[in-house]
Each structure stands twice: as structure tokens, then as C-alpha cells.
Write a protein that holds these residues in place. Structure first.
Motif, PDB file in Angstrom:
ATOM      1  N   ALA A  62       0.884  -1.077  -0.067  1.00 59.53           N
ATOM      2  CA  ALA A  62       0.065   0.159  -0.157  1.00 59.53           C
ATOM      3  C   ALA A  62       0.912   1.128   0.029  1.00 59.53           C
ATOM      4  O   ALA A  62       0.747   2.161  -0.797  1.00 59.53           O
ATOM      5  CB  ALA A  62      -1.160  -0.022   1.294  1.00 59.53           C
ATOM      6  N   ILE A  63       1.817   1.217   0.825  1.00 55.93           N
ATOM      7  CA  ILE A  63       2.959   2.374   0.929  1.00 55.93           C
ATOM      8  C   ILE A  63       3.464   2.644  -0.437  1.00 55.93           C
ATOM      9  O   ILE A  63       3.669   3.830  -0.926  1.00 55.93           O
ATOM     10  CB  ILE A  63       4.024   2.260   1.848  1.00 55.93           C
ATOM     11  CG1 ILE A  63       3.217   2.310   3.384  1.00 55.93           C
ATOM     12  CG2 ILE A  63       5.130   3.097   1.729  1.00 55.93           C
ATOM     13  CD1 ILE A  63       4.207   1.804   4.385  1.00 55.93           C
ATOM     14  N   ALA A  64       3.899   1.371  -1.302  1.00 54.31           N
ATOM     15  CA  ALA A  64       4.362   1.612  -2.574  1.00 54.31           C
ATOM     16  C   ALA A  64       3.433   2.169  -3.692  1.00 54.31           C
ATOM     17  O   ALA A  64       3.780   3.054  -4.353  1.00 54.31           O
ATOM     18  CB  ALA A  64       4.904   0.068  -3.037  1.00 54.31           C
ATOM     19  N   LEU A  65       2.153   1.672  -3.366  1.00 52.11           N
ATOM     20  CA  LEU A  65       1.163   2.358  -4.297  1.00 52.11           C
ATOM     21  C   LEU A  65       0.944   3.727  -4.129  1.00 52.11           C
ATOM     22  O   LEU A  65       0.971   4.457  -5.059  1.00 52.11           O
ATOM     23  CB  LEU A  65      -0.124   1.668  -4.484  1.00 52.11           C
ATOM     24  CG  LEU A  65      -1.114   1.832  -5.245  1.00 52.11           C
ATOM     25  CD1 LEU A  65      -0.594   1.528  -6.832  1.00 52.11           C
ATOM     26  CD2 LEU A  65      -2.227   1.057  -4.893  1.00 52.11           C
ATOM     27  N   LEU A  66       0.982   4.021  -2.918  1.00 50.14           N
ATOM     28  CA  LEU A  66       0.730   5.592  -2.482  1.00 50.14           C
ATOM     29  C   LEU A  66       1.875   6.500  -2.726  1.00 50.14           C
ATOM     30  O   LEU A  66       1.700   7.603  -3.450  1.00 50.14           O
ATOM     31  CB  LEU A  66       0.319   5.705  -0.931  1.00 50.14           C
ATOM     32  CG  LEU A  66      -0.736   5.017  -0.392  1.00 50.14           C
ATOM     33  CD1 LEU A  66      -0.938   5.036   1.108  1.00 50.14           C
ATOM     34  CD2 LEU A  66      -2.027   5.655  -1.286  1.00 50.14           C
ATOM     35  N   VAL A  67       3.140   5.940  -2.782  1.00 50.04           N
ATOM     36  CA  VAL A  67       4.259   6.858  -3.161  1.00 50.04           C
ATOM     37  C   VAL A  67       4.346   6.866  -4.631  1.00 50.04           C
ATOM     38  O   VAL A  67       4.395   7.954  -5.066  1.00 50.04           O
ATOM     39  CB  VAL A  67       5.594   6.306  -2.601  1.00 50.04           C
ATOM     40  CG1 VAL A  67       6.776   6.615  -3.314  1.00 50.04           C
ATOM     41  CG2 VAL A  67       5.826   6.341  -1.026  1.00 50.04           C
ATOM     42  N   MET A  94      11.703   1.690  -1.446  1.00 50.84           N
ATOM     43  CA  MET A  94      12.893   2.898  -1.307  1.00 50.84           C
ATOM     44  C   MET A  94      13.315   3.203  -2.602  1.00 50.84           C
ATOM     45  O   MET A  94      13.601   4.413  -2.762  1.00 50.84           O
ATOM     46  CB  MET A  94      14.165   2.012  -0.765  1.00 50.84           C
ATOM     47  CG  MET A  94      14.107   1.684   0.670  1.00 50.84           C
ATOM     48  SD  MET A  94      13.477   3.057   1.744  1.00 50.84           S
ATOM     49  CE  MET A  94      12.434   2.459   2.719  1.00 50.84           C
ATOM     50  N   MET A  95      13.358   2.301  -3.721  1.00 45.20           N
ATOM     51  CA  MET A  95      13.358   2.866  -5.151  1.00 45.20           C
ATOM     52  C   MET A  95      12.441   3.907  -5.598  1.00 45.20           C
ATOM     53  O   MET A  95      12.739   5.069  -6.187  1.00 45.20           O
ATOM     54  CB  MET A  95      13.379   1.522  -6.111  1.00 45.20           C
ATOM     55  CG  MET A  95      13.559   2.053  -7.710  1.00 45.20           C
ATOM     56  SD  MET A  95      12.060   2.408  -8.575  1.00 45.20           S
ATOM     57  CE  MET A  95      10.890   1.238  -8.057  1.00 45.20           C
ATOM     58  N   LEU A  96      11.174   3.754  -5.277  1.00 38.60           N
ATOM     59  CA  LEU A  96      10.234   4.733  -5.572  1.00 38.60           C
ATOM     60  C   LEU A  96      10.629   6.241  -4.717  1.00 38.60           C
ATOM     61  O   LEU A  96      10.567   7.294  -5.399  1.00 38.60           O
ATOM     62  CB  LEU A  96       8.889   4.397  -5.298  1.00 38.60           C
ATOM     63  CG  LEU A  96       8.323   3.309  -6.016  1.00 38.60           C
ATOM     64  CD1 LEU A  96       6.986   2.885  -5.413  1.00 38.60           C
ATOM     65  CD2 LEU A  96       7.996   3.845  -7.545  1.00 38.60           C
ATOM     66  N   ILE A  97      10.943   6.114  -3.344  1.00 42.17           N
ATOM     67  CA  ILE A  97      11.406   7.263  -2.539  1.00 42.17           C
ATOM     68  C   ILE A  97      12.451   7.943  -3.313  1.00 42.17           C
ATOM     69  O   ILE A  97      12.395   9.022  -3.635  1.00 42.17           O
ATOM     70  CB  ILE A  97      11.448   6.893  -1.220  1.00 42.17           C
ATOM     71  CG1 ILE A  97      10.172   6.486  -0.842  1.00 42.17           C
ATOM     72  CG2 ILE A  97      12.065   8.058  -0.460  1.00 42.17           C
ATOM     73  CD1 ILE A  97      10.318   5.776   0.650  1.00 42.17           C
ATOM     74  N   ILE A  98      13.458   7.207  -3.778  1.00 41.38           N
ATOM     75  CA  ILE A  98      14.759   7.565  -4.402  1.00 41.38           C
ATOM     76  C   ILE A  98      14.505   8.317  -5.608  1.00 41.38           C
ATOM     77  O   ILE A  98      14.739   9.450  -5.892  1.00 41.38           O
ATOM     78  CB  ILE A  98      15.723   6.454  -4.551  1.00 41.38           C
ATOM     79  CG1 ILE A  98      16.345   5.979  -3.289  1.00 41.38           C
ATOM     80  CG2 ILE A  98      16.921   7.060  -5.643  1.00 41.38           C
ATOM     81  CD1 ILE A  98      17.342   4.564  -3.382  1.00 41.38           C
ATOM     82  N   PHE A  99      13.565   7.758  -6.474  1.00 36.90           N
ATOM     83  CA  PHE A  99      13.244   8.660  -7.541  1.00 36.90           C
ATOM     84  C   PHE A  99      12.471   9.709  -7.543  1.00 36.90           C
ATOM     85  O   PHE A  99      12.564  10.613  -8.278  1.00 36.90           O
ATOM     86  CB  PHE A  99      12.533   7.497  -8.701  1.00 36.90           C
ATOM     87  CG  PHE A  99      13.239   6.617  -9.664  1.00 36.90           C
ATOM     88  CD1 PHE A  99      14.644   6.095  -9.249  1.00 36.90           C
ATOM     89  CD2 PHE A  99      13.202   6.248 -10.583  1.00 36.90           C
ATOM     90  CE1 PHE A  99      15.432   5.269  -9.688  1.00 36.90           C
ATOM     91  CE2 PHE A  99      13.846   5.327 -11.362  1.00 36.90           C
ATOM     92  CZ  PHE A  99      15.019   4.890 -10.925  1.00 36.90           C
ATOM     93  N   LEU A 100      11.552   9.880  -6.463  1.00 38.60           N
ATOM     94  CA  LEU A 100      10.843  10.790  -6.009  1.00 38.60           C
ATOM     95  C   LEU A 100      11.709  11.927  -5.436  1.00 38.60           C
ATOM     96  O   LEU A 100      11.350  13.257  -5.868  1.00 38.60           O
ATOM     97  CB  LEU A 100       9.718  10.532  -4.933  1.00 38.60           C
ATOM     98  CG  LEU A 100       8.829  11.538  -4.499  1.00 38.60           C
ATOM     99  CD1 LEU A 100       8.237  12.237  -5.597  1.00 38.60           C
ATOM    100  CD2 LEU A 100       7.934  11.049  -3.374  1.00 38.60           C
ATOM    101  N   ILE A 101      12.726  11.579  -4.814  1.00 36.89           N
ATOM    102  CA  ILE A 101      13.739  12.593  -4.224  1.00 36.89           C
ATOM    103  C   ILE A 101      14.423  13.167  -5.493  1.00 36.89           C
ATOM    104  O   ILE A 101      14.657  14.378  -5.603  1.00 36.89           O
ATOM    105  CB  ILE A 101      14.850  11.941  -3.335  1.00 36.89           C
ATOM    106  CG1 ILE A 101      13.941  11.606  -1.946  1.00 36.89           C
ATOM    107  CG2 ILE A 101      15.932  12.841  -3.091  1.00 36.89           C
ATOM    108  CD1 ILE A 101      14.583  10.877  -0.925  1.00 36.89           C
ATOM    109  N   LEU A 102      14.837  12.510  -6.382  1.00 38.91           N
ATOM    110  CA  LEU A 102      15.490  12.969  -7.485  1.00 38.91           C
ATOM    111  C   LEU A 102      14.486  13.809  -8.507  1.00 38.91           C
ATOM    112  O   LEU A 102      14.888  14.832  -8.958  1.00 38.91           O
ATOM    113  CB  LEU A 102      15.920  11.819  -8.482  1.00 38.91           C
ATOM    114  CG  LEU A 102      17.110  11.092  -7.964  1.00 38.91           C
ATOM    115  CD1 LEU A 102      17.397   9.706  -8.961  1.00 38.91           C
ATOM    116  CD2 LEU A 102      18.293  11.683  -7.855  1.00 38.91           C
ATOM    117  N   ASP A 103      13.107  13.333  -8.482  1.00 44.46           N
ATOM    118  CA  ASP A 103      12.282  14.351  -8.943  1.00 44.46           C
ATOM    119  C   ASP A 103      12.156  15.690  -8.182  1.00 44.46           C
ATOM    120  O   ASP A 103      11.920  16.818  -8.849  1.00 44.46           O
ATOM    121  CB  ASP A 103      10.991  13.447  -9.236  1.00 44.46           C
ATOM    122  CG  ASP A 103       9.887  14.131 -10.069  1.00 44.46           C
ATOM    123  OD1 ASP A 103      10.211  14.121 -11.188  1.00 44.46           O
ATOM    124  OD2 ASP A 103       8.894  14.535  -9.689  1.00 44.46           O
TER     125      ASP A 103
END
Length: 167
Positions: free
Chosen positions: A22-27, A117-126
Motif C-alpha cells: 500500500a505504501i509503494a502504491l501511495l508513493v 525505497m526505489m520509488l522514494i529515491i526516484f521521487l527525491i530525484l524528481d
């Protein structure tokens, strides 16, 4: 034991597993919302690459910002599918009938956590791209690279230790 002779076990999702999914989908959804919301505000040229100090060293068109959520979505889908086949993965221990369920659970959890974590990393880069392009104050500063490596390698090392401890 080769991957063709490993037991195939259908692991039911626990509350933890469902929560991580659920966290992954929300991110991922938040990532798309953030990107699409800021897209019209971006200048024609935006940073597309950052050096070790977090300073931009490559630039491209505004449309390049869509690459991060597109790649993230593809990786999200691939890792979601991949986690359904733990018997096909590589392990540092021999998989037996006795340890298969535990080893599969550790591996699928690692994939789920790494997906987040990968999604958060890409979001941080974004975020970093939007921040530089729109000249927002730098909130990450020198911690930028350390944060990215910690998000990636912290869970990886944790789960690899769990795998070897529970062999």
C-alpha cells in the motif's frame, strides 16, 4: 538445489506485506501527482543529472521530467510481478523444503521494501529536479547523496543479513 527443483509455495500476504504494498502504491501515485502538478511550472530547460555533490551537471527539455515516474512505474510493475516467483530468485543459502517458506518470505519482503525505497529515491530525484528548476531553497544540501545510498543499501544489507542468519 536448482531453481527447477525448489518447492513452489504460495505465500499469503501478511499485514506487513500488505502495508508495504500500500505504501509503494501511495508513493507511486504521489510521485505522479507531484510531477504532473509541477510540470506546467517548469522552465523549458531543466536539470537531468546531478553530480556527487548534488549539483546539476546535465540539462534537457522539460519533458524529461516525465521519464522518472515512467521508469518508476515500469520498475514498480516489474518488481511486483517478480516478487510472486520467489522460487526463481538467487539465494546465498541452499533452499530446502524446511527453509523455503522462511527464505521466500525474507526475499519477497526485501523486494517489497526495496521497491518502496526505489520509488522514494526516484521521487527525491524528481523533487531535486523541480527544486533546482524552480529555484526553491536547497533542503537536502550535502545530505542528498548520503540519503540516496542509505535508502538503497540500508534495507539491502538488512535483508541479506536476515537471509544468512535464517539459513
Amino acid at each position: 538445489m536448482s531453481t527447477s527443483t525448489r518447492p513452489i509455495i504460495k505465500l499469503p500476504l501478511t499485514f506487513f506485506d500488505k502495508s508495504i504494498e500500500a505504501i509503494a502504491l501511495l508513493v507511486l501515485i504521489g510521485f505522479w501527482v507531484f510531477t504532473l502538478y509541477h510540470y506546467p511550472m517548469l522552465p523549458d530547460t531543466i536539470p537531468t543529472h546531478f553530480g556527487g555533490g548534488g549539483e546539476p551537471d546535465g540539462f534537457g527539455s522539460r519533458g524529461m521530467i516525465l521519464g522518472l515516474p515512467i521508469v518508476s512505474t515500469i520498475l514498480y510493475l516489474a518488481l511486483t510481478i517478480f516478487s510472486r516467483f520467489p522460487h526463481k530468485m538467487n539465494y546465498s543459502v541452499t533452499i530446502t523444503e524446511e527453509n523455503a517458506a522462511l527464505q521466500y518470505r525474507i526475499m519477497t519482503r526485501m523486494i517489497r521494501v526495496l521497491k518502496v525505497m526505489m520509488l522514494i529515491i526516484f521521487l527525491i530525484l524528481d523533487y531535486k529536479t523541480v527544486q533546482v528548476a524552480l529555484q526553491w531553497p536547497d533542503v537536502l544540501g550535502r545530505w542528498f547523496l548520503l540519503l540516496l545510498f542509505t535508502l538503497l543499501f540500508g534495507p539491502l544489507f538488512y535483508f541479506l543479513i536476515q537471509t544468512s542468519k535464517n539459513s
